[in-house]
Design an enzyme around this catalytic site. Structure first.
Site, mmCIF file in Angstrom:
data_model
loop_
_atom_site.group_PDB
_atom_site.id
_atom_site.type_symbol
_atom_site.label_atom_id
_atom_site.label_comp_id
_atom_site.label_asym_id
_atom_site.label_seq_id
_atom_site.Cartn_x
_atom_site.Cartn_y
_atom_site.Cartn_z
ATOM 1 C CB SER A 141 -0.865 0.019 1.247
ATOM 2 O OG SER A 141 -0.018 0.125 2.382
ATOM 3 C CE LYS A 142 -1.762 5.991 -3.514
ATOM 4 N NZ LYS A 142 -2.516 7.049 -4.111
#
Ligand code: GLU
Length: 499
Positions: free
Chosen positions: A255-256
């Protein structure tokens, strides 16, 4: 049989590192078997997709050297390769009509209100939230009449209500078993006539002659629907193979927030395509002779799909950086020079207005701009304790500012000089108020929040220096992620007692 594989990214946001990972595996598999590697753009979610994002996918795959034999911008015999263009040709509607005619699908006239009421009742009754299939009971005549009268509807698949779907995925020891009772009557065609991913992907994989669908395991839950669609549309299903998802160190899906996921980021940072591919390759597949450094082209001839690691490959930036070093140091002098220029040029236009006041010669740029290029800074410990503070106090202030900045980031707050001035200035003023009811300790803390002192502390922690261009411009240019990292690192150093 000629192997034909594809990747089918949706052009939403920046091109994703997961696309490169799955792309590399498919590319190697195609090369290994003398097959074709195809790019298809799945843009049926109109609200979220953009052409700019599709263009960025093409550019990123080219940058990586994952050349595709057929695709939107290279053509091929099975086009168009962009789903929105295929919608315009009526391709998906035809198959939805076939399912309707076979009584394998039905029109559902439920409104958004009907569905949300259903959802609320199911939640209240602690039942699984899914469509209750009420329109499935409509007679064919009534359904056709209402559709002809122009009543808004979707088309849903008539999923089996009992039994299980079973599939042997060659990468998994156990068969993949899903109970039909838990599977919804999937919408296949939306009310605007556009297909959902499921219908479009199955139809296109068939029409494009895809022999193997090699994709991430997040699609395992969709597999029963895809197998069912293949069967009821009379297609010979491709072989479905689900590889592990890239994961953060805590094993959650990449995830970012925990790792950079945009391929544009890696490119901007100066990662070499060979290093990034080498890293991604090692996440999924080792080289049979055990070597660490290899190109995708070197892996392809010895690539073995059955040797793919499905156990959630963990994305480790330190490992990537190590590989980057190996590749970088092998560059010839011209390539090295080009990389240096590329790195400097990437930010020179943006930084010059900020730095020119402090320069006399061109070469001064190197010294002045270092904090903006460097990954980390090492401020002198004494400089981190500005006059008027002691170490625990400086640490406390930094920690509180890190919180403020993280909350701002979490709320997607703007990261520019003006916004930062308001945010940080406001945070300082708020804490500096000496409330009448405050305890002596609270009063003492309020006195620490002096603008001048806090600004100095911020400057040193973020840039590593006591002097820099104006503070908020400096913070803006260093960037959100790095400022937060640097302040947190400085707070941590202040907490470590040095004898
Ligand atoms: N459009 C899907 C995605 O964005 C493709 C999934 C698949 O490969 O079937 O990942």
């Amino acid at each position: 049989m000629t192997v034909r594989v594809r990747i089918a990214p949706s052009p939403t946001g920046d091109p994703h590192v997961g696309t490169a990972y799955i792309g590399l595996i498919n590319w190697c598999f195609a090369r290994r078997h003398g097959g074709k590697f195809i790019l298809r753009i799945e843009d049926t979610d109109r609200g979220r997709c953009s052409d700019a994002s599709a263009q960025a996918i093409y550019a990123s795959l080219k940058w990586l050297g994952l050349s595709y034999d057929e695709g939107p911008d290279v053509g091929g015999d099975h086009g168009p390769y962009v789903q929105s263009e295929r919608v315009a040709l009526g391709i998906y509607r035809k198959y939805a009509d076939q399912l309707l005619a076979q009584n394998d699908a039905y029109r559902c006239f439920c409104t958004a209100d009907d569905l949300s009421g259903m959802r609320e009742r199911q939640l209240a009754a602690k039942q699984p939230v899914m469509y209750d299939r009420r329109c499935r009971a409509l007679s064919a005549t009534e359904s056709a009449k209402r559709a002809e009268a122009g009543e808004t509807h979707v088309v849903r698949m008539k999923a089996p209500t009992e039994g299980a779907s079973t599939y042997n995925d060659r990468l998994r020891r156990q068969p993949v078993v899903k109970q039909w009772a838990e599977i919804d009557d999937q919408v296949l065609l939306k009310s605007d006539g556009w297909p959902t991913y499921h219908l479009a992907a199955v139809v296109d994989d068939h029409l494009m002659g895809i022999t193997h669908v090699i994709r991430a395991e997040e699609w395992l839950n969709s597999l029963p629907k895809h197998l069912w669609l293949n069967q009821h549309l009379g297609f010979t299903a491709p072989e479905y193979v689900h590889v592990g998802l890239l994961r953060n160190a805590d094993k959650s899906k990449i995830s970012k927030r925990k790792n950079p996921t945009s391929l544009l980021w890696y490119r901007r940072q100066g990662y070499l395509p060979d290093a990034l591919l080498n890293f991604l390759a090692l996440l999924g597949h080792s080289h049979p002779d055990g070597r660490e450094k290899f190109t995708a082209a070197e892996l392809a001839p010895v690539f073995d799909l059955d040797r793919i690691n499905v156990a959630g490959p963990v994305f480790d930036l330190a490992k990537l950086k190590h590989l980057q070093g190996l590749w970088f140091r092998e560059l010839g002098p011209d390539q090295l020079k080009a990389e240096i220029h590329r790195a400097v040029d990437a930010r020179v236009d943006e930084l010059l207005p900020l730095l020119r006041e402090r320069m006399v010669f061109g070469g001064d740029y190197l010294l002045q701009s270092a904090p903006f290029y460097a990954e980390t800074v090492e401020p002198h410990l004494d400089d981190l304790v500005p006059k008027g503070l002691d170490r625990p106090q400086a640490k406390l202030i930094l920690e509180k500012l890190v919180r403020v900045l993280k909350d701002h980031a979490g709320a997607n707050g703007t990261w520019d000089a003006k916004a930062l001035e308001t945010l940080i200035g406001g945070a300082i003023d708020e804490r500096a108020v000496e409330k009448p009811e405050a305890t002596p300790a609270q009063l003492a803390e309020a006195r620490l929040w002096n603008r001048k002192t806090v600004f100095m502390l911020l400057r040193v922690a973020a840039s590593g220096r006591k002097e820099s261009p104006p503070l908020f411009e400096t913070l803006a240019a260093i960037g959100q992620v790095r400022v937060i990292e640097r302040l947190a690192a400085a707070a941590q150093r202040l907490g470590v007692l040095v004898k």
